[in-house]
Design an enzyme around this catalytic site. Structure first.
Site, PDB file in Angstrom:
ATOM      1  N   CYS A  18     -16.318   2.341   1.225  1.00 33.52           N
ATOM      2  CA  CYS A  18     -15.160   1.478   1.511  1.00 33.52           C
ATOM      3  C   CYS A  18     -14.698   1.605   2.960  1.00 33.52           C
ATOM      4  CB  CYS A  18     -14.016   1.816   0.556  1.00 33.52           C
ATOM      5  SG  CYS A  18     -13.547   3.558   0.590  1.00 33.52           S
ATOM      6  N   ASP A  57     -17.063   7.851  -0.804  1.00 38.75           N
ATOM      7  CA  ASP A  57     -15.764   7.690  -0.133  1.00 38.75           C
ATOM      8  C   ASP A  57     -15.419   9.047   0.465  1.00 38.75           C
ATOM      9  OD1 ASP A  57     -13.185   6.837   0.607  1.00 38.75           O
ATOM     10  OD2 ASP A  57     -12.333   7.122  -1.404  1.00 38.75           O
ATOM     11  N   ARG A 108       0.873  -1.189   0.000  1.00 39.60           N
ATOM     12  CA  ARG A 108       0.000   0.000   0.000  1.00 39.60           C
ATOM     13  C   ARG A 108       0.904   1.231   0.000  1.00 39.60           C
ATOM     14  NH1 ARG A 108      -5.079   1.768   3.786  1.00 39.60           N
ATOM     15  NH2 ARG A 108      -6.050   0.302   2.341  1.00 39.60           N
ATOM     16  N   GLN A 112     -10.282  -3.940  -2.824  1.00 44.78           N
ATOM     17  CA  GLN A 112     -11.596  -3.451  -2.378  1.00 44.78           C
ATOM     18  C   GLN A 112     -12.689  -3.807  -3.391  1.00 44.78           C
ATOM     19  OE1 GLN A 112     -12.156  -1.139   0.559  1.00 44.78           O
ATOM     20  NE2 GLN A 112     -14.263  -1.715   0.140  1.00 44.78           N
TER      21      GLN A 112
HETATM   22  N1  NVA Z   1      -9.790   7.289  -1.054  1.00 47.19           N
HETATM   23  C1  NVA Z   1      -9.447   6.776   0.254  1.00 47.19           C
HETATM   24  C2  NVA Z   1      -9.720   5.310   0.343  1.00 47.19           C
HETATM   25  C3  NVA Z   1      -9.454   4.704   1.695  1.00 47.19           C
HETATM   26  C4  NVA Z   1      -9.733   3.227   1.741  1.00 47.19           C
HETATM   27  C5  NVA Z   1      -7.977   7.074   0.518  1.00 47.19           C
HETATM   28  O1  NVA Z   1      -7.154   6.867  -0.390  1.00 47.19           O
HETATM   29  O2  NVA Z   1      -7.668   7.539   1.613  1.00 47.19           O
HETATM   30  N1   CP Z   2     -11.221   0.348   2.938  1.00 50.44           N
HETATM   31  C1   CP Z   2      -9.931   0.305   3.305  1.00 50.44           C
HETATM   32  O1   CP Z   2      -9.016   0.071   2.518  1.00 50.44           O
HETATM   33  O2   CP Z   2      -9.730   0.528   4.639  1.00 50.44           O
HETATM   34  P1   CP Z   2      -8.329   0.672   5.372  1.00 50.44           P
HETATM   35  O3   CP Z   2      -7.724   1.974   4.932  1.00 50.44           O
HETATM   36  O4   CP Z   2      -8.667   0.664   6.838  1.00 50.44           O
HETATM   37  O5   CP Z   2      -7.454  -0.478   4.985  1.00 50.44           O
END
Ligand code: NVA
Ligand code: CP
Length: 331
Positions: free
Chosen positions: A271, A230, A107, A137
């Protein structure tokens, strides 16, 4: 269906058949877990590295529990806990970890990083979220829709809010691949990039999907089966953008008015994490500064009967199990 040895980097890389296979495998693995069937043999003896350059609750826990359930071991590297990027390049890190681990979750920020990791690692790499995409996701989200509606093709899926980031991009591609009616209902500044919209329109011609971009909430949400949103400011974006986002995206908040145009049995999805009340540090700060008590979704919708967000969150684990098992599992 043979996905062994494949990376899982973005939805564009997969055919509708492969995506449907992963959704159905997720449902099967979920059923097995509910029946108490041991899954330990599925990945017994495998070692998994979990690299997180951004924070996480669901994705990290899903990878860990999925790995433990299937007999694999994990090492978690937190956003400050490795040399990646600071003292060692992605290419070098990939070649080191590829010698020790059977699979790597990553990530981070740019999609190019996870693509580079995959290029050099020599083992399957799974994208646990980048700025541009969030593919794990997608399998959970589609699995959840299938559980609730019994189908995917023909579902009207409306995405409200910031549609030009990881979630909006990935959902548009996934809906296009699966023959769904995707609507980005938001301020046009937040539409997905035009090259991706064009790509999805091409895919839609093959699958029977439709792709619509609109600033009009009434027509956008009309007869929706699912309304999705989101956060308005994503991880890695500067705090300075909050004010602009609130002003520009407030008309696209998911609330009872948006749902009044949708089908009677329409569902709400997100999400997560979500800003639906004041019980978070950021939520409280935003309330003090801008006087609002929720952002992308009202508490009423989030807590209401249409909301399936916790089914969706649980399904992250079952679907990540399917992704790891399909690409790396024993047998
Ligand atoms: N768009 C959000 C998704 C989190 C799961 C982010 O990148 O923070
Ligand atoms: N939805 C999602 O990816 O959540 P986290 O940021 O908690 O992993």
């Amino acid at each position: 269906m043979d996905l062994k040895g494949k990376n899982f980097l973005k939805m564009l890389d997969f055919t509708p058949e492969e995506i449907n296979y992963l959704i159905d495998l997720s449902l099967k693995l979920k059923a097995e877990k509910k029946q108490g069937k041991s899954q330990k043999a599925y990945m017994a003896g495998k070692n998994i590295a979990l690299i997180f350059e951004k924070t996480s609750t669901r994705t990290r826990c899903s990878f860990e529990v999925a790995a433990y359930d299937m007999g694999a071991n994990v090492t978690y590297l937190d956003p400050s806990g490795s040399q990646i990027g600071k003292k060692e390049s992605i290419a070098d890190t990939a070649r080191v970890l590829g010698r020790m681990y059977d699979g790597i979750e990553y990530r981070g920020f740019e999609q190019t990083k996870v693509e580079a990791l995959a290029k050099y690692a020599g083992v399957p790499v799974w994208n646990g979220l980048t700025n541009e995409s969030h593919p794990t996701q997608m399998i959970a989200d589609m699995m959840t829709i299938k559980e609730h509606f019994g189908k995917l093709s023909g579902i009207k899926f409306v995405y409200m809010g910031d549609a030009r980031y990881n979630m909006g991009n990935s959902l548009m591609v996934t809906c296009a691949k699966l023959g769904m009616d995707f609507v980005a209902c938001t301020n046009k500044k937040y539409f997905p990039e035009s090259w991706l919209v064009e790509k999805c329109q091409e895919i839609a011609k093959e699958t029977g999907a439709t792709i619509t971009l609109t600033e009009d909430v009434e027509s956008g949400c009309k007869d929706a089966d699912v309304i999705y949103t989101d956060v308005w400011v994503s991880m890695g974006e500067p705090d300075e953008v909050w004010e602009e986002r609130i002003n520009e995206l407030k008309p696209y908040q998911v609330n009872t008015s948006a749902f009044s145009y949708a089908k009677k049995d329409a569902k709400f999805m997100h999400c997560l994490p979500a800003f639906h009340d004041l019980n978070t540090t950021i939520g409280a700060e935003i309330n003090k500064k801008f006087g609002i008590d929720c952002m992308e979704v009202t508490d009423e919708i989030f807590e209401g009967e249409r909301s399936i967000v916790f089914d969706e969150a649980e399904n992250r684990m079952h679907s990540i199990k399917a992704i790891m098992y399909a690409t790396l599992g024993n047998a």
